[in-house]
Design an enzyme around this catalytic site. Structure first.
Site, PDB file in Angstrom:
ATOM      1  N   GLU A 199      20.155  20.255 -46.183  1.00 26.90           N
ATOM      2  CA  GLU A 199      20.738  18.926 -46.089  1.00 26.90           C
ATOM      3  C   GLU A 199      21.867  19.013 -45.162  1.00 26.90           C
ATOM      4  O   GLU A 199      22.947  19.332 -44.933  1.00 26.90           O
ATOM      5  CB  GLU A 199      21.494  18.905 -47.452  1.00 26.90           C
ATOM      6  N   LYS A 250      25.613  17.642 -45.815  1.00 26.58           N
ATOM      7  CA  LYS A 250      26.361  18.025 -46.826  1.00 26.58           C
ATOM      8  C   LYS A 250      27.486  18.609 -46.210  1.00 26.58           C
ATOM      9  O   LYS A 250      27.725  19.465 -45.326  1.00 26.58           O
ATOM     10  CB  LYS A 250      25.484  19.378 -47.434  1.00 26.58           C
TER      11      LYS A 250
END
Length: 347
Positions: free
Chosen positions: A319, A322
């Site tokens: 991700e 993040k």
């Protein structure tokens, strides 16, 4: 096809074996479903929700955790037979705790509107709320109101209600039988454990041997964190520990028992290892951890032997947005272009 029928007709032992196999298949499904994967969505380059669901299905992943209601993702899950742990995001907790009507509407909009096409397993009210924060006072109130809304819909036995906490709240975790909730953690977790006990719900618990290892690599050897230790590392009365995952889980069980919940089950709602971005973060170490974890949770822990541990790997994808340390962006089992980083058998 005619030859197939003749073979079965004249071979009763084969027919019996076939019947037993068919009867056993549901049990295989139950066992396979013990390991799920968290579907984090903090990225700007992730596949569509339909592609994500298809990737779960094609890899035999039958359980998902999602960190908040996403209508497109919920729609994509319809008819997939993937069981879902759905979070109430932390920023919704206070509002739902103070308003039963708001909690009922949350359940209606995000659960009942998709049920039974989406197989909801657990509603997790909050993730890693720390007892020293103002939000802590609202967690149990919100859990209770969500539970009441689900019960009013006649689904309290089908859909569980819990919250997800983490290892830092357990004091005296070495050795595991000393595990307990102390101070603010006890004030926070005690009433939650009592609620879970009285409503027959599990506690969700995030466990990361990776962080324990990098915080103190001398006392927590890499082999102990990766399930590769060749000997017993911790002897705790009659319990022997060769891996840190079991030790952290059993410390949590000890704390829950001391808080008055000896029969409260623990679901490991997150566990993972990064492939880059920090000490000991590599594709080799992460692959070793995930593979060994998948194999290990089938057999339980020293305090709960022979009972498969419902576990959710973190996470499906790397991700790239993040926040936090660089390693936080590298916990994915797959790259955003859906390529596997490791050779894992979820079955």
């Amino acid at each position: 096809m005619a030859g197939f029928h003749v073979t079965i007709f004249y071979n009763p032992p084969f027919l019996l074996s076939l019947m037993l196999l068919v009867l056993f298949l549901p049990n295989l499904h139950i066992t396979d479903a013990q390991v799920g994967v968290c579907n984090g969505q903090s990225g700007n380059n992730l596949p569509s929700d339909q592609e994500v669901v298809q990737l779960y299905k094609s890899n035999g992943i039958r359980r998902m955790r999602m960190y908040g209601p996403n209508p497109k993702a919920l729609q994509a899950l319809r008819g997939s037979n993937i069981e879902l742990v759905l979070d109430v995001p932390n920023n919704d907790i206070q509002r739902l705790a103070n308003d039963a009507a708001a909690a009922s509407k949350w359940v209606k909009d995000n659960v009942l509107s998709y049920y039974p096409g989406v197989k909801f397993r657990i509603i997790a009210v909050g993730n890693e709320v720390h007892p020293d924060t103002p939000l802590a006072q609202y967690v149990l109130l919100a859990m209770s109101k969500i539970y009441d809304a689900i019960a009013s819909a006649g689904l309290k036995d089908q859909i569980k209600v819990s919250t997800a906490t983490y290892s830092a709240l357990v004091s005296n975790s070495y050795p595991p039988t000393r595990g307990s909730f102390e101070g603010a953690s006890r004030s926070f977790m005690g009433p939650i454990i009592n609620f879970l006990k009285n409503t027959n719900n599990p506690l969700l618990f995030n466990i990361y041997p990776y962080f324990s290892h990098i915080d103190d690599p001398q006392k927590v050897p890499l082999s102990y964190a990766l399930f590769t230790a060749s000997r017993v590392v911790v002897q705790d009365n009659q319990f022997q520990y060769r891996n840190l995952f079991d030790a952290l889980l059993d410390a949590a069980y000890s704390a829950v028992e001391k808080a008055g919940g000896p029969n409260v089950e623990i679901v490991v709602s997150e566990s993972g290892w990064p492939s880059a971005g920090g000490p000991a973060a590599s594709v080799e170490n992460a692959g070793t951890y995930y593979k060994n974890l998948i194999n290990h949770v089938k057999g339980g822990s020293p305090k709960r032997p022979g009972r498969a541990i419902e576990t959710y790997l973190f996470a499906m994808f790397d991700e790239n947005t993040k926040p936090g340390k660089p390693s936080e962006q590298h916990f994915g089992l797959f790259t955003p272009n859906k390529q596997p980083k490791y050779q894992l058998n979820f079955n």
